[in-house]
Design a protein around this motif. Structure first.
Motif, mmCIF file in Angstrom:
data_model
loop_
_atom_site.group_PDB
_atom_site.id
_atom_site.type_symbol
_atom_site.label_atom_id
_atom_site.label_comp_id
_atom_site.label_asym_id
_atom_site.label_seq_id
_atom_site.Cartn_x
_atom_site.Cartn_y
_atom_site.Cartn_z
ATOM 1 N N ASN A 102 0.860 -1.191 0.000
ATOM 2 C CA ASN A 102 0.000 0.000 0.000
ATOM 3 C C ASN A 102 0.891 1.234 0.000
ATOM 4 O O ASN A 102 1.613 1.502 0.955
ATOM 5 N N PRO A 144 -3.018 4.946 -7.609
ATOM 6 C CA PRO A 144 -3.689 4.107 -6.619
ATOM 7 C C PRO A 144 -2.680 3.622 -5.589
ATOM 8 O O PRO A 144 -1.501 3.440 -5.917
ATOM 9 N N ASP A 146 -2.700 0.703 -4.294
ATOM 10 C CA ASP A 146 -2.624 -0.754 -4.303
ATOM 11 C C ASP A 146 -2.596 -1.355 -5.705
ATOM 12 O O ASP A 146 -3.044 -2.471 -5.923
ATOM 13 N N SER A 147 -2.044 -0.619 -6.668
ATOM 14 C CA SER A 147 -1.945 -1.158 -8.022
ATOM 15 C C SER A 147 -0.487 -1.407 -8.371
ATOM 16 O O SER A 147 0.418 -0.975 -7.667
ATOM 17 N N SER A 173 -7.972 1.472 -8.121
ATOM 18 C CA SER A 173 -7.687 1.090 -6.734
ATOM 19 C C SER A 173 -8.749 0.136 -6.207
ATOM 20 O O SER A 173 -9.937 0.484 -6.141
ATOM 21 N N LYS A 176 -10.065 1.649 -3.063
ATOM 22 C CA LYS A 176 -10.570 3.015 -3.245
ATOM 23 C C LYS A 176 -9.770 4.019 -2.422
ATOM 24 O O LYS A 176 -10.314 4.871 -1.730
ATOM 25 N N ARG A 177 -8.436 3.908 -2.556
ATOM 26 C CA ARG A 177 -7.526 4.863 -1.924
ATOM 27 C C ARG A 177 -6.438 5.223 -2.923
ATOM 28 O O ARG A 177 -5.960 4.372 -3.680
ATOM 29 N N ILE A 178 -6.068 6.494 -2.919
ATOM 30 C CA ILE A 178 -5.009 6.942 -3.822
ATOM 31 C C ILE A 178 -3.939 7.668 -3.017
ATOM 32 O O ILE A 178 -4.143 8.009 -1.839
#
Length: 397
Positions: A102, A144, A146-147, A173, A176-178
């Motif tokens: 993350n 993102p 988590d990408s 993501s 849904k977090r950047i």
């Protein structure tokens, strides 16, 4: 017969399944895609998301596995660590793996532990990111948390398109977090990429590579790797010191780590991304050519809790990989190589069959295949790797 659970059965992950079988292990595969090629290689297959920790744990218990591998997969790495901790199998700390997977948590870890890090923050809404955007010095990168493979990543140089970039990052993501972070200007033409391998808490393999981009298509997506690293010995030693210290702080004990760093114009090392897994784009196979070691076997044995010996033999050659790709959408026909390039091609791996749909190369998952190359001199390598689009023609219908 001992059993190993493998998370992910894409074309690039089949090599791990085949290696585990070669080593005499019964292979159990989980993948959420119905058309994954790995299912035709594994002894047993479950159609299951590799990010569903509890579901994978149930499969692991049912199959009584002895080890688990998330080969070349950031999304599945936390699942592998979680399941291994629950079952007392060989692993790295789950919390450390979560931190590495993350980007916002990793940035906080870097700052809390005194490492160089760009100004950055994580966000869970478009509004919150927009409200903070003027606090950063342009250019910035929005991505993102988590990408991987540069999916959802944008460099923003003016605020005109910042909201589009934020929405683009959220699209890729899973959680849904950047993260928004300031852009670091690098010292030499390439980011430092590649893989390292850890045994008993010490880095035993330094697969540090030049990370190439195709500025004519997408300057953010990795398009190839080359070796040896074109940095000073002092810079390389600073990189090694930084990475070993990160390993120490995270109490990372065993396995591969995919790394991406920048050395800035003041010779400071900035860790950008570190994944607790083998690199994609067949980096382990490239390192096998360079160092005459079987990194895939090392990964499997590490996950199974077995000891292994590494005897490296670098022949001092000039090695590279190139991600075959298209600059436009279309239907794949064939790939043609200039006659002058052919003598340097060691191996060609094509993912697409004629007639398959091809997409514009805006992330690593859209590569058409991988080309392995060996050059006689650094000058040759620089010439071809810097102008590969003139030596390769992707024919589309």
């Amino acid at each position: 017969m001992k059993k190993i659970l493998l998370l992910g059965g894409s074309a690039q992950q089949v090599v791990a399944i085949e290696k585990a079988k070669e080593l005499g292990y019964y292979t159990v595969l989980c993948d959420y895609l119905t058309d994954n090629p790995g299912q035709h290689h594994a002894d047993k297959f479950y159609l299951l998301s590799t990010t569903d920790k509890e579901a994978v744990l149930e499969i692991a218990k049912k199959e009584a596995i002895d080890g688990i591998v998330a080969y070349a997969s950031d999304p599945a790495a936390p699942t592998a660590a979680y399941v291994s901790e629950q079952l007392g199998l060989s692993t790295n700390p789950y919390q450390s793996v979560e931190t590495l997977c993350n980007k916002d948590k990793f940035r906080k870890f870097l700052l809390d532990n005194g490492f160089n890090s760009p100004k950055a923050n994580g966000y869970t809404s478009v509004e919150a990111a927009l409200n903070d955007i003027t606090k950063y010095q342009l250019p910035i990168i929005i991505k993102p948390v988590d990408s991987s493979g540069s999916k959802g990543v944008t460099v923003v140089r003016t605020l005109d398109n910042v909201e589009v970039a934020i929405n683009f990052a959220f699209k890729f993501s899973r959680g849904k977090r950047i993260v928004v972070e300031e852009f670091i200007e690098k010292k030499h033409p390439y980011l430092v990429g590649g893989d390292i391998f850890v045994k008993d808490g010490q880095v035993i393999l330094w697969g540090l590579l030049n990370c190439h981009r195709d500025n004519n298509v997408n300057s953010l997506v990795p398009v190839g790797k080359s070796y040896p690293l074109t940095l000073t010995e002092e810079n390389i030693n600073n990189i090694k010191t930084t990475l070993q210290l990160i390993v120490d702080k995270l109490e990372f004990k065993t396995g591969a780590m995919n790394i991406e760093l920048i050395v800035d114009k003041n010779n400071r090392v900035f860790p950008i991304d570190i994944g607790p897994r083998n690199g994609g784009n067949m980096i382990p196979e490239l390192l096998a050519n360079i160092f005459n070691v079987d990194v895939v076997e090392m990964t499997i044995q590490s996950a199974m809790g077995n000891d292994f010996t590494v005897l490296m033999n670098n022949d001092k050659g000039y090695y590279a990989t190139y991600n075959l790709h298209s600059s436009k959408d279309g239907i794949f026909n064939q790939i043609q190589y200039h006659e002058s390039l052919k003598p340097f091609i060691m191996r060609e791996c094509i993912y697409k069959e004629p007639g398959a749909q091809v997409e514009f190369f805006d992330n690593a998952a859209k590569a058409l295949g991988i080309l392995f190359l060996k050059f006689d001199t650094k000058e040759q390598m620089d010439q071809y790797m810097g102008n590969m689009e003139t030596y390769i023609d992707v024919i589309l219908d």
